[in-house]
Design a protein around this motif. Sequence first.
Motif, PDB file in Angstrom:
ATOM      1  N   THR A   1      57.592  38.811  48.199  1.00  0.00           N
ATOM      2  CA  THR A   1      56.817  39.279  47.058  1.00  0.00           C
ATOM      3  C   THR A   1      55.533  38.785  46.495  1.00  0.00           C
ATOM      4  O   THR A   1      55.412  37.503  46.501  1.00  0.00           O
ATOM      5  CB  THR A   1      57.959  39.169  46.041  1.00  0.00           C
ATOM      6  N   LEU A   2      54.686  39.631  46.427  1.00  0.00           N
ATOM      7  CA  LEU A   2      53.495  39.478  45.937  1.00  0.00           C
ATOM      8  C   LEU A   2      52.778  39.825  44.596  1.00  0.00           C
ATOM      9  O   LEU A   2      53.495  40.924  44.369  1.00  0.00           O
ATOM     10  CB  LEU A   2      52.341  39.968  47.020  1.00  0.00           C
ATOM     11  N   VAL A   3      52.144  39.014  43.815  1.00  0.00           N
ATOM     12  CA  VAL A   3      52.159  39.336  42.575  1.00  0.00           C
ATOM     13  C   VAL A   3      50.653  40.026  42.539  1.00  0.00           C
ATOM     14  O   VAL A   3      49.616  39.624  43.155  1.00  0.00           O
ATOM     15  CB  VAL A   3      52.078  38.132  41.531  1.00  0.00           C
ATOM     16  N   GLY A   4      50.554  40.793  41.080  1.00  0.00           N
ATOM     17  CA  GLY A   4      49.201  41.740  41.265  1.00  0.00           C
ATOM     18  C   GLY A   4      49.163  42.336  39.926  1.00  0.00           C
ATOM     19  O   GLY A   4      50.061  42.078  39.143  1.00  0.00           O
ATOM     20  N   GLU A   5      48.163  43.039  39.604  1.00  0.00           N
ATOM     21  CA  GLU A   5      47.827  43.784  38.516  1.00  0.00           C
ATOM     22  C   GLU A   5      47.282  45.200  38.799  1.00  0.00           C
ATOM     23  O   GLU A   5      46.305  45.016  39.753  1.00  0.00           O
ATOM     24  CB  GLU A   5      46.975  43.195  37.543  1.00  0.00           C
ATOM     25  N   LEU A   6      47.669  46.121  38.042  1.00  0.00           N
ATOM     26  CA  LEU A   6      47.051  47.634  38.380  1.00  0.00           C
ATOM     27  C   LEU A   6      46.356  47.779  37.041  1.00  0.00           C
ATOM     28  O   LEU A   6      47.133  47.903  35.959  1.00  0.00           O
ATOM     29  CB  LEU A   6      47.984  48.531  38.350  1.00  0.00           C
ATOM     30  N   ALA A   7      45.044  48.308  36.941  1.00  0.00           N
ATOM     31  CA  ALA A   7      44.407  48.598  35.728  1.00  0.00           C
ATOM     32  C   ALA A   7      44.006  50.162  35.993  1.00  0.00           C
ATOM     33  O   ALA A   7      43.334  50.399  36.848  1.00  0.00           O
ATOM     34  CB  ALA A   7      43.095  47.574  35.667  1.00  0.00           C
ATOM     35  N   LEU A   8      44.646  51.123  34.934  1.00  0.00           N
ATOM     36  CA  LEU A   8      44.076  52.392  35.020  1.00  0.00           C
ATOM     37  C   LEU A   8      43.297  52.777  34.027  1.00  0.00           C
ATOM     38  O   LEU A   8      43.058  52.218  32.849  1.00  0.00           O
ATOM     39  CB  LEU A   8      45.608  53.073  34.859  1.00  0.00           C
ATOM     40  N   PRO A   9      42.513  53.851  34.280  1.00  0.00           N
ATOM     41  CA  PRO A   9      41.763  54.265  33.065  1.00  0.00           C
ATOM     42  C   PRO A   9      42.566  54.505  31.781  1.00  0.00           C
ATOM     43  O   PRO A   9      43.892  54.690  31.764  1.00  0.00           O
ATOM     44  CB  PRO A   9      41.192  55.842  33.647  1.00  0.00           C
ATOM     45  N   PRO A  10      41.926  54.686  30.775  1.00  0.00           N
ATOM     46  CA  PRO A  10      42.708  54.651  29.499  1.00  0.00           C
ATOM     47  C   PRO A  10      43.402  55.776  29.271  1.00  0.00           C
ATOM     48  O   PRO A  10      44.578  55.850  28.634  1.00  0.00           O
ATOM     49  CB  PRO A  10      41.457  54.559  28.340  1.00  0.00           C
ATOM     50  N   ASP A  11      43.093  56.876  30.115  1.00  0.00           N
ATOM     51  CA  ASP A  11      43.828  58.072  29.842  1.00  0.00           C
ATOM     52  C   ASP A  11      44.583  58.299  31.189  1.00  0.00           C
ATOM     53  O   ASP A  11      45.569  59.126  31.142  1.00  0.00           O
ATOM     54  CB  ASP A  11      43.042  59.505  29.729  1.00  0.00           C
ATOM     55  N   GLY A  12      44.716  57.404  32.107  1.00  0.00           N
ATOM     56  CA  GLY A  12      45.838  57.061  32.963  1.00  0.00           C
ATOM     57  C   GLY A  12      45.899  58.207  34.053  1.00  0.00           C
ATOM     58  O   GLY A  12      46.635  58.233  34.884  1.00  0.00           O
ATOM     59  N   ARG A  13      44.459  58.613  34.177  1.00  0.00           N
ATOM     60  CA  ARG A  13      44.303  59.796  35.323  1.00  0.00           C
ATOM     61  C   ARG A  13      43.209  59.265  36.332  1.00  0.00           C
ATOM     62  O   ARG A  13      42.081  59.709  35.788  1.00  0.00           O
ATOM     63  CB  ARG A  13      44.175  61.294  34.692  1.00  0.00           C
ATOM     64  N   PRO A  14      43.424  58.577  37.057  1.00  0.00           N
ATOM     65  CA  PRO A  14      42.188  58.001  38.069  1.00  0.00           C
ATOM     66  C   PRO A  14      41.657  59.153  38.921  1.00  0.00           C
ATOM     67  O   PRO A  14      42.542  59.834  39.327  1.00  0.00           O
ATOM     68  CB  PRO A  14      42.714  56.725  38.712  1.00  0.00           C
ATOM     69  N   VAL A  15      40.470  59.012  39.198  1.00  0.00           N
ATOM     70  CA  VAL A  15      40.081  59.858  40.386  1.00  0.00           C
ATOM     71  C   VAL A  15      39.982  59.395  41.669  1.00  0.00           C
ATOM     72  O   VAL A  15      39.782  59.822  42.718  1.00  0.00           O
ATOM     73  CB  VAL A  15      38.517  60.433  40.106  1.00  0.00           C
ATOM     74  N   ALA A  16      40.227  58.015  41.762  1.00  0.00           N
ATOM     75  CA  ALA A  16      40.021  56.988  42.942  1.00  0.00           C
ATOM     76  C   ALA A  16      40.655  55.720  42.654  1.00  0.00           C
ATOM     77  O   ALA A  16      40.700  55.283  41.348  1.00  0.00           O
ATOM     78  CB  ALA A  16      38.565  57.012  43.555  1.00  0.00           C
ATOM     79  N   THR A  17      41.009  55.062  43.745  1.00  0.00           N
ATOM     80  CA  THR A  17      41.595  53.637  43.733  1.00  0.00           C
ATOM     81  C   THR A  17      40.892  52.739  44.776  1.00  0.00           C
ATOM     82  O   THR A  17      40.728  52.667  45.424  1.00  0.00           O
ATOM     83  CB  THR A  17      43.194  53.949  44.011  1.00  0.00           C
ATOM     84  N   LEU A  18      40.620  51.671  43.981  1.00  0.00           N
ATOM     85  CA  LEU A  18      40.140  50.251  44.744  1.00  0.00           C
ATOM     86  C   LEU A  18      41.406  49.489  44.897  1.00  0.00           C
ATOM     87  O   LEU A  18      42.156  49.189  43.994  1.00  0.00           O
ATOM     88  CB  LEU A  18      38.946  49.466  44.038  1.00  0.00           C
ATOM     89  N   VAL A  19      41.643  49.047  46.216  1.00  0.00           N
ATOM     90  CA  VAL A  19      42.614  48.058  46.694  1.00  0.00           C
ATOM     91  C   VAL A  19      41.876  46.895  46.752  1.00  0.00           C
ATOM     92  O   VAL A  19      40.966  46.953  48.135  1.00  0.00           O
ATOM     93  CB  VAL A  19      43.565  48.606  47.809  1.00  0.00           C
ATOM     94  N   CYS A  20      41.836  45.927  46.174  1.00  0.00           N
ATOM     95  CA  CYS A  20      41.089  44.552  46.221  1.00  0.00           C
ATOM     96  C   CYS A  20      41.990  43.737  47.020  1.00  0.00           C
ATOM     97  O   CYS A  20      42.857  43.195  46.991  1.00  0.00           O
ATOM     98  CB  CYS A  20      40.790  44.123  45.000  1.00  0.00           C
ATOM     99  N   LEU A  21      40.848  43.081  48.147  1.00  0.00           N
ATOM    100  CA  LEU A  21      41.361  41.889  48.811  1.00  0.00           C
ATOM    101  C   LEU A  21      40.348  40.734  48.572  1.00  0.00           C
ATOM    102  O   LEU A  21      39.211  40.819  49.020  1.00  0.00           O
ATOM    103  CB  LEU A  21      41.235  42.620  50.470  1.00  0.00           C
ATOM    104  N   HIS A  22      40.915  39.769  48.400  1.00  0.00           N
ATOM    105  CA  HIS A  22      40.165  38.612  47.814  1.00  0.00           C
ATOM    106  C   HIS A  22      39.550  37.753  48.676  1.00  0.00           C
ATOM    107  O   HIS A  22      40.160  37.833  50.117  1.00  0.00           O
ATOM    108  CB  HIS A  22      40.778  38.114  46.621  1.00  0.00           C
ATOM    109  N   PRO A  23      38.791  36.757  48.364  1.00  0.00           N
ATOM    110  CA  PRO A  23      38.326  36.068  49.391  1.00  0.00           C
ATOM    111  C   PRO A  23      39.066  34.798  49.574  1.00  0.00           C
ATOM    112  O   PRO A  23      40.505  34.801  49.387  1.00  0.00           O
ATOM    113  CB  PRO A  23      36.894  35.210  48.412  1.00  0.00           C
ATOM    114  N   LEU A  24      38.601  34.023  50.528  1.00  0.00           N
ATOM    115  CA  LEU A  24      39.676  33.080  51.290  1.00  0.00           C
ATOM    116  C   LEU A  24      40.521  32.061  50.155  1.00  0.00           C
ATOM    117  O   LEU A  24      39.717  31.418  49.236  1.00  0.00           O
ATOM    118  CB  LEU A  24      38.809  32.128  52.026  1.00  0.00           C
TER     119      LEU A  24
END
Length: 234
Positions: free
Chosen positions: A25-48
């Motif tokens: 199980t991995l922990v994370g956060e999802l941030a959506l536009p205030p109206d909840g309707r994104p046009v695209a998504t970034l899946v972030c992969l962090h540094p070392l």
Amino acid sequence: MEIRSSTVLPATREDIELHTADGLTLVGELALPPDGRPVATLVCLHPLPTAEGMMDSHVLRKAANRLPALAGIAVLRFNTRGTSSDRGKSEGAFDGGEGERFDVAAALEYAEFHDLPNPWLLGWSFGTELALKWGHDPAVKGAILLSPPLKRATDADLDAWAEFGRPLVALVPEFDDYLRPEEARRRFARVPQAEVVGVDNAKHLWVGEPYVRIVLDEIVKHVNPDAHPLPTEV
């Protein structure tokens, strides 16, 4: 109001968990536009993670703080296996970029299951290696690489991305510690669809608001060009 380093713009933010195929199980956060309707998504992969990289590494955190409101982009951040941040610690242990293949897959599976549209991978340093090695998912629209070291990711991985055919954008600091623009252009030349953007005076960690703005502008330019360029005031 001028957008500053500490600015946090409105978004719908939710703590999430990812579940890997090897049982973590991995922990994370999802941030959506205030109206909840994104046009695209970034899946972030962090540094070392062994060098303090995590989902809250500053460029990724600032992307989550600004891009949902400014560009209609959903930002999914998470800690890879064994990595800790204020959000908590993901299960498992750092595996040098190998077991992390399951982490990348779990994030993309989450995006697909939750109907997050047009996912792009956003990798930074170690995260660029994960994107190049394990990001060949049919749902992925492309990848943006910040400070790619091209250490764990080899020419064979670049060749695989060339065959994958999706856009690849590498932002390379002029004074990077590992790979600088001239060598980056030579290495990435084997990927016909790759674009290398050299950033004058920047360093590997992108410290300083002017460099953060360059990075976020380049992300939006490719992921949601209708929102480019980003405003500097709100």
